[in-house]
Design a protein around this motif. Structure first.
Motif, mmCIF file in Angstrom:
data_model
loop_
_atom_site.group_PDB
_atom_site.id
_atom_site.type_symbol
_atom_site.label_atom_id
_atom_site.label_comp_id
_atom_site.label_asym_id
_atom_site.label_seq_id
_atom_site.Cartn_x
_atom_site.Cartn_y
_atom_site.Cartn_z
ATOM 1 N N GLY A 134 -20.391 -2.985 24.918
ATOM 2 C CA GLY A 134 -19.806 -1.708 25.278
ATOM 3 C C GLY A 134 -19.100 -1.681 26.613
ATOM 4 N N GLY A 135 -19.162 -2.754 27.371
ATOM 5 C CA GLY A 135 -18.541 -2.758 28.690
ATOM 6 C C GLY A 135 -17.134 -3.313 28.716
ATOM 7 N N VAL A 136 -16.637 -3.759 27.567
ATOM 8 C CA VAL A 136 -15.299 -4.349 27.492
ATOM 9 C C VAL A 136 -14.410 -3.458 26.639
ATOM 10 N N GLU A 137 -13.248 -3.130 27.152
ATOM 11 C CA GLU A 137 -12.310 -2.311 26.389
ATOM 12 C C GLU A 137 -11.640 -3.178 25.325
ATOM 13 N N VAL A 138 -11.704 -2.735 24.083
ATOM 14 C CA VAL A 138 -11.027 -3.406 22.986
ATOM 15 C C VAL A 138 -9.904 -2.488 22.526
ATOM 16 N N ALA A 139 -8.672 -2.932 22.693
ATOM 17 C CA ALA A 139 -7.520 -2.103 22.358
ATOM 18 C C ALA A 139 -7.183 -2.214 20.881
ATOM 19 N N HIS A 140 -6.817 -1.100 20.280
ATOM 20 C CA HIS A 140 -6.380 -1.097 18.887
ATOM 21 C C HIS A 140 -4.891 -1.379 18.844
ATOM 22 N N MET A 141 -4.531 -2.502 18.239
ATOM 23 C CA MET A 141 -3.140 -2.887 18.060
ATOM 24 C C MET A 141 -2.919 -3.153 16.571
ATOM 25 N N PRO A 142 -2.340 -2.208 15.820
ATOM 26 C CA PRO A 142 -2.206 -2.398 14.364
ATOM 27 C C PRO A 142 -1.252 -3.531 14.022
ATOM 28 N N ASN A 143 -1.403 -4.027 12.807
ATOM 29 C CA ASN A 143 -0.472 -5.036 12.309
ATOM 30 C C ASN A 143 0.852 -4.389 11.930
ATOM 31 N N PRO A 144 1.963 -5.109 12.086
ATOM 32 C CA PRO A 144 3.239 -4.583 11.584
ATOM 33 C C PRO A 144 3.271 -4.677 10.061
ATOM 34 N N VAL A 145 3.783 -3.667 9.402
ATOM 35 C CA VAL A 145 3.795 -3.620 7.938
ATOM 36 C C VAL A 145 5.202 -3.312 7.436
ATOM 37 N N ARG A 146 5.632 -4.082 6.444
ATOM 38 C CA ARG A 146 6.919 -3.817 5.808
ATOM 39 C C ARG A 146 6.927 -2.398 5.239
ATOM 40 N N GLN A 147 8.014 -1.705 5.454
ATOM 41 C CA GLN A 147 8.163 -0.369 4.874
ATOM 42 C C GLN A 147 8.959 -0.514 3.572
ATOM 43 N N LEU A 148 8.235 -0.834 2.513
ATOM 44 C CA LEU A 148 8.894 -1.081 1.231
ATOM 45 C C LEU A 148 9.569 0.171 0.696
ATOM 46 N N GLY A 149 9.088 1.320 1.130
ATOM 47 C CA GLY A 149 9.700 2.571 0.693
ATOM 48 C C GLY A 149 11.098 2.794 1.231
ATOM 49 N N ASP A 150 11.547 1.929 2.145
ATOM 50 C CA ASP A 150 12.911 2.066 2.655
ATOM 51 C C ASP A 150 13.946 1.768 1.579
ATOM 52 N N HIS A 151 13.554 1.026 0.527
ATOM 53 C CA HIS A 151 14.521 0.728 -0.530
ATOM 54 C C HIS A 151 14.021 1.050 -1.926
ATOM 55 N N VAL A 152 12.774 1.502 -2.057
ATOM 56 C CA VAL A 152 12.283 1.930 -3.362
ATOM 57 C C VAL A 152 11.123 2.897 -3.152
ATOM 58 N N GLN A 153 11.014 3.899 -4.033
ATOM 59 C CA GLN A 153 9.921 4.857 -3.955
ATOM 60 C C GLN A 153 9.314 5.042 -5.332
ATOM 61 N N VAL A 154 8.050 5.468 -5.350
ATOM 62 C CA VAL A 154 7.392 5.723 -6.612
ATOM 63 C C VAL A 154 8.064 6.917 -7.284
ATOM 64 N N GLY A 155 8.284 6.821 -8.582
ATOM 65 C CA GLY A 155 8.945 7.897 -9.312
ATOM 66 C C GLY A 155 7.944 8.885 -9.885
ATOM 67 N N GLU A 156 8.417 10.094 -10.224
ATOM 68 C CA GLU A 156 7.527 11.111 -10.782
ATOM 69 C C GLU A 156 6.915 10.642 -12.095
ATOM 70 N N GLY A 157 7.690 9.899 -12.877
ATOM 71 C CA GLY A 157 7.161 9.385 -14.139
ATOM 72 C C GLY A 157 6.011 8.430 -13.921
ATOM 73 N N ALA A 158 6.144 7.566 -12.889
ATOM 74 C CA ALA A 158 5.077 6.617 -12.591
ATOM 75 C C ALA A 158 3.826 7.342 -12.110
ATOM 76 N N LEU A 159 4.016 8.385 -11.290
ATOM 77 C CA LEU A 159 2.873 9.139 -10.782
ATOM 78 C C LEU A 159 2.103 9.824 -11.909
ATOM 79 N N GLY A 160 2.791 10.122 -12.977
ATOM 80 C CA GLY A 160 2.140 10.758 -14.110
ATOM 81 C C GLY A 160 1.635 9.780 -15.145
ATOM 82 N N GLY A 161 1.843 8.490 -14.914
ATOM 83 C CA GLY A 161 1.423 7.468 -15.867
ATOM 84 C C GLY A 161 -0.024 7.051 -15.654
ATOM 85 N N ARG A 162 -0.384 5.915 -16.231
ATOM 86 C CA ARG A 162 -1.764 5.432 -16.129
ATOM 87 C C ARG A 162 -1.800 3.968 -15.696
#
Length: 386
Positions: free
Chosen positions: A174-202
């Motif tokens: 508890g005496g050492v500061e541990v900084a939260h540094m998230p991983n970089p993640v590809r933003q796949l939604g920049d070129h494709v998004q889930v469609g309404e049909g897919a959201l209603g599928g199974r």
């Protein structure tokens, strides 16, 4: 600080910050390897402050093509060989900061550095689960006994998720500061998004290496219960790895040949994600959860096992997804069945995408840059006071 000390500090701040990243000799270009490549590449192109970045590799990875950083080749087949290789690199050139993943490796690098009479600024970068790492062998358990006394001697400690940061800080007393540094993640939604049909599928999808850690056997077992309720439900598992034969046998034994597909390795899973109703992950443990964020960047809700660490740091609102008890096929199945029973909410797609954007490479690398620059400034101030 007098004028001479201020002059030294200003000159040091004006030159690029020299950073060396160490990548263990893994056979797979996966978590640590990919994250290091992305952070190092972006830091090498960062403008203010500027960085001179090198990465020490012990294997050749075809995924590393014309990187913006300098590649240094080392020789090490096992963990115990890495500290000597790092010292040989330091013999040839100087670095302001050396970033080393995993405590066992970082501790050995720190120990050998001090035995050589150096005072290299070594940053411990925690990616995975320390409890799993120290359970690997007696040697690991012995080395982890030095975690608490060694922690203050690192120039910094960073972890990829808030949960991991809290756990590591507690392990260190508890005496050492541990900084939260998230991983970089590809933003796949920049070129494709889930469609309404897919959201209603199974259709469900998961993206992860076919390894015991990822819990695909749990997900497949759970999916038998889902198919009993919804015979047309489908699960696509994107990834490759040593567990494939076992998973194929499990699929056959449970009679899920028409419902579960092992899609193999896919470099860009955008198409598979955008065709699904929800993303599911049954990991036994994680460090962060890159695949979860990629799924949310497309707009998918997530059904995830509440394992250590990562999922509960990412799924923080009902619009983003739901958490199930880890290692429990029944709990996971119930969560997936509830997902199919409820009405889809296309208006939540934007919420998920915005949440994922917090892990976009530009935002994450800016945090890493500020952290590393702060370490240099802090060390210079300590040196000036001395």
């Amino acid at each position: 600080m007098n004028d001479h000390q201020r002059h030294i500090t200003d000159n040091a701040a004006a030159r690029p910050l020299r950073v060396l990243y160490v990548v263990p000799p893994s056979k797979q270009f996966a978590g640590i390897e990919r994250v290091t490549d992305e952070i190092a590449s972006a830091l090498a192109e960062f403008e203010n402050p500027r960085f001179a970045v090198s990465v020490l590799y012990f294997r050749d990875y075809p995924e590393v093509v014309d990187p913006a950083y300098s590649v240094i080749r080392g020789e090490a087949e096992r963990t115990r060989h890495i500290p000597g290789a790092v010292q040989r690199v330091l013999d040839g050139q100087g670095f302001d900061i050396v970033v080393v993943p995993q405590f066992e490796i970082a501790f050995l690098c720190l120990l050998q550095d001090r035995l050589r009479g150096r005072r290299t600024n070594i940053v411990l970068h925690l990616h995975g689960n320390p409890e799993i790492e120290r359970a690997v062998s007696l040697k690991s358990r012995v080395l982890f006994a030095f975690l608490k006394p060694a922690a203050p001697r690192f120039a910094g400690v960073i972890a990829v998720s808030p949960g991991l940061a809290r756990h590591a800080s507690a392990m260190m007393g508890g005496g050492v500061e541990v900084a939260h540094m998230p991983n970089p993640v590809r933003q796949l939604g920049d070129h494709v998004q889930v469609g309404e049909g897919a959201l209603g599928g199974r259709n469900f999808v998961t993206v992860a290496r076919l390894a015991y850690q990822k819990g695909h056997d749990i997900a497949i077992t759970a999916f038998r219960r889902v198919v009993d309720e919804f015979p047309d439900a489908r699960l696509t598992i994107v990834g490759e790895g040593p567990e494939r034969p076992k998973l194929e046998a499990l699929i056959e034994r449970l009679g899920l040949g028409d419902n579960v597909r092992l899609a193999g390795m896919v470099a860009d899973p955008s198409a598979e994600l955008s065709a699904a109703r929800a993303f599911v992950t049954a990991s036994r443990w994680e460090g962060f959860g890159v695949a979860i964020v990629e799924a949310m960047s497309v707009g998918l809700p997530v059904v995830a096992a509440k394992c250590d660490f990562g999922p509960e740091d990412l799924i923080v609102a009902p619009e983003l997804g739901v958490l199930a008890e880890p290692g429990d096929p029944d709990a996971l199945a119930q969560a997936m069945i509830r997902q199919l029973q409820q009405e889809p909410h296309p208006e939540h797609v934007g919420i998920r995408r915005r949440h994922a954007a917090a892990s976009a490479k530009a935002a994450v690398v800016a945090r890493h840059a500020a952290y590393l620059a702060g370490l240099r400034l802090g060390n210079l101030k300590e040196g000036a006071r001395a």
